[in-house]
Design an enzyme around this catalytic site. Structure first.
Site, PDB file in Angstrom:
ATOM      1  N   GLY A  27       0.702  -1.248   0.081  1.00 28.42           N
ATOM      2  CA  GLY A  27      -0.002  -0.097   0.187  1.00 28.42           C
ATOM      3  C   GLY A  27       0.829   1.408   0.030  1.00 28.42           C
ATOM      4  O   GLY A  27       0.454   2.031   0.776  1.00 28.42           O
ATOM      5  N   SER A  66       4.129   5.544   2.083  1.00 30.16           N
ATOM      6  CA  SER A  66       2.894   5.107   2.420  1.00 30.16           C
ATOM      7  C   SER A  66       1.567   5.597   1.708  1.00 30.16           C
ATOM      8  O   SER A  66       1.490   6.866   2.096  1.00 30.16           O
ATOM      9  CB  SER A  66       3.046   4.749   3.883  1.00 30.16           C
ATOM     10  OG  SER A  66       1.450   4.126   4.488  1.00 30.16           O
ATOM     11  N   HIS A  67       0.801   4.995   1.135  1.00 28.18           N
ATOM     12  CA  HIS A  67      -0.423   5.398   0.692  1.00 28.18           C
ATOM     13  C   HIS A  67      -1.408   5.943   1.947  1.00 28.18           C
ATOM     14  O   HIS A  67      -2.472   6.541   1.710  1.00 28.18           O
ATOM     15  CB  HIS A  67      -1.262   4.655  -0.217  1.00 28.18           C
ATOM     16  CG  HIS A  67      -2.240   5.090  -1.047  1.00 28.18           C
ATOM     17  ND1 HIS A  67      -2.815   6.384  -0.963  1.00 28.18           N
ATOM     18  CD2 HIS A  67      -2.719   4.986  -2.459  1.00 28.18           C
ATOM     19  CE1 HIS A  67      -3.560   6.820  -1.827  1.00 28.18           C
ATOM     20  NE2 HIS A  67      -3.426   5.889  -2.724  1.00 28.18           N
ATOM     21  N   GLY A  68      -1.209   5.201   3.157  1.00 31.13           N
ATOM     22  CA  GLY A  68      -2.111   5.219   4.310  1.00 31.13           C
ATOM     23  C   GLY A  68      -1.692   6.811   4.897  1.00 31.13           C
ATOM     24  O   GLY A  68      -2.467   7.231   5.589  1.00 31.13           O
ATOM     25  N   MET A  69      -0.697   7.483   4.368  1.00 24.35           N
ATOM     26  CA  MET A  69      -0.304   8.972   4.760  1.00 24.35           C
ATOM     27  C   MET A  69      -0.669   9.700   3.821  1.00 24.35           C
ATOM     28  O   MET A  69      -0.983  11.013   4.138  1.00 24.35           O
ATOM     29  CB  MET A  69       1.083   8.957   5.230  1.00 24.35           C
ATOM     30  CG  MET A  69       1.595   8.305   6.392  1.00 24.35           C
ATOM     31  SD  MET A  69       3.305   8.730   6.758  1.00 24.35           S
ATOM     32  CE  MET A  69       4.193   8.366   5.348  1.00 24.35           C
TER      33      MET A  69
END
Length: 222
Positions: A18, A133-136
């Site tokens: 991700g 990170s795509h979560g950030m």
């Protein structure tokens, strides 16, 4: 960390990753310089305007609430490294190196990004490769990072002080989490009441026929 962030973080699994990436390729620099030292120094200078490079995934004790991002320790020796493309440095060889760099999952016990200086490309060229990170953040943010690392950034960003603790401290987050826990049953009852009144209104105005489509959809799912 909101629900969409958690969804992207969940992509870090056995067969999927991700993260997003960006690549910038440069002609040889004149005069010659230690490019790795230059890149590490430039990132250190711009960390106050790039808090995204400081964010580390954190959790409250006992996982009282959702996770959050707080400033972590950035080790430039670890986060920014040099990679050499085998001679003669063709585009195909460059892509093979990129594939190797993109495969591993970003560790979550430190800020979730990496940057590489990729040297050995044909014609003496070199590249910066950023993995985040795509979560950030989404893909547009990686270009903002490159912009802020340039000699003359196109966008002026305010400096964000480095904080080892979230605003208000951990105690404030714990207090908010406990407050959310205390109100969850009431919020659930309120939602149930709203749903019931909505259904009653539809029944009175349309009769039982309005239930056919939802029930049919549920039946198709199972």
């Amino acid at each position: 960390v909101v629900g969409l962030d958690e969804m992207y973080l969940s992509l870090d699994a056995g067969r999927t990753v991700g993260h997003v990436a960006a690549i910038a390729v440069f002609d040889p620099h004149e005069p010659e310089r230690d490019e790795l030292e230059f890149l590490r120094t430039r990132i250190a200078e711009r960390l106050t305007t790039l808090p995204i490079l400081r964010f580390q995934l954190s959790s409250l004790p006992l996982h009282l609430t959702g996770r959050y991002f707080a400033d972590g320790e950035v080790s430039l020796d670890e986060h920014v490294q040099r990679v050499q493309v085998p001679s003669p440095g063709t585009d195909a060889q460059f892509k093979e190196v990129l594939d190797q760099l993109m495969r591993p999952i970003l560790e979550r016990d430190r800020p979730m990004w990496r940057m590489w200086l990729v040297e050995g490309l044909e014609g003496g060229r070199y590249a910066y490769v950023l993995k985040l990170s795509h979560g950030m953040a989404d893909g547009s943010v990686v270009w903002k990072v490159f912009d802020q690392l340039s000699d003359t950034p196109a966008e002026h960003l305010p400096e964000v002080p480095i904080r080892k603790e979230p605003v208000g401290g951990t105690a404030e987050l714990v207090a908010r989490a406990l407050g959310q826990w205390a109100t969850m049953p009431m919020r659930g009852m309120f939602l149930q009441g709203q749903t019931a009144w909505w259904a009653i209104g539809r029944l009175r105005s349309e009769g039982a026929g309005f239930l056919q489509e939802p029930l049919q959809t549920v039946g198709e799912l199972f």
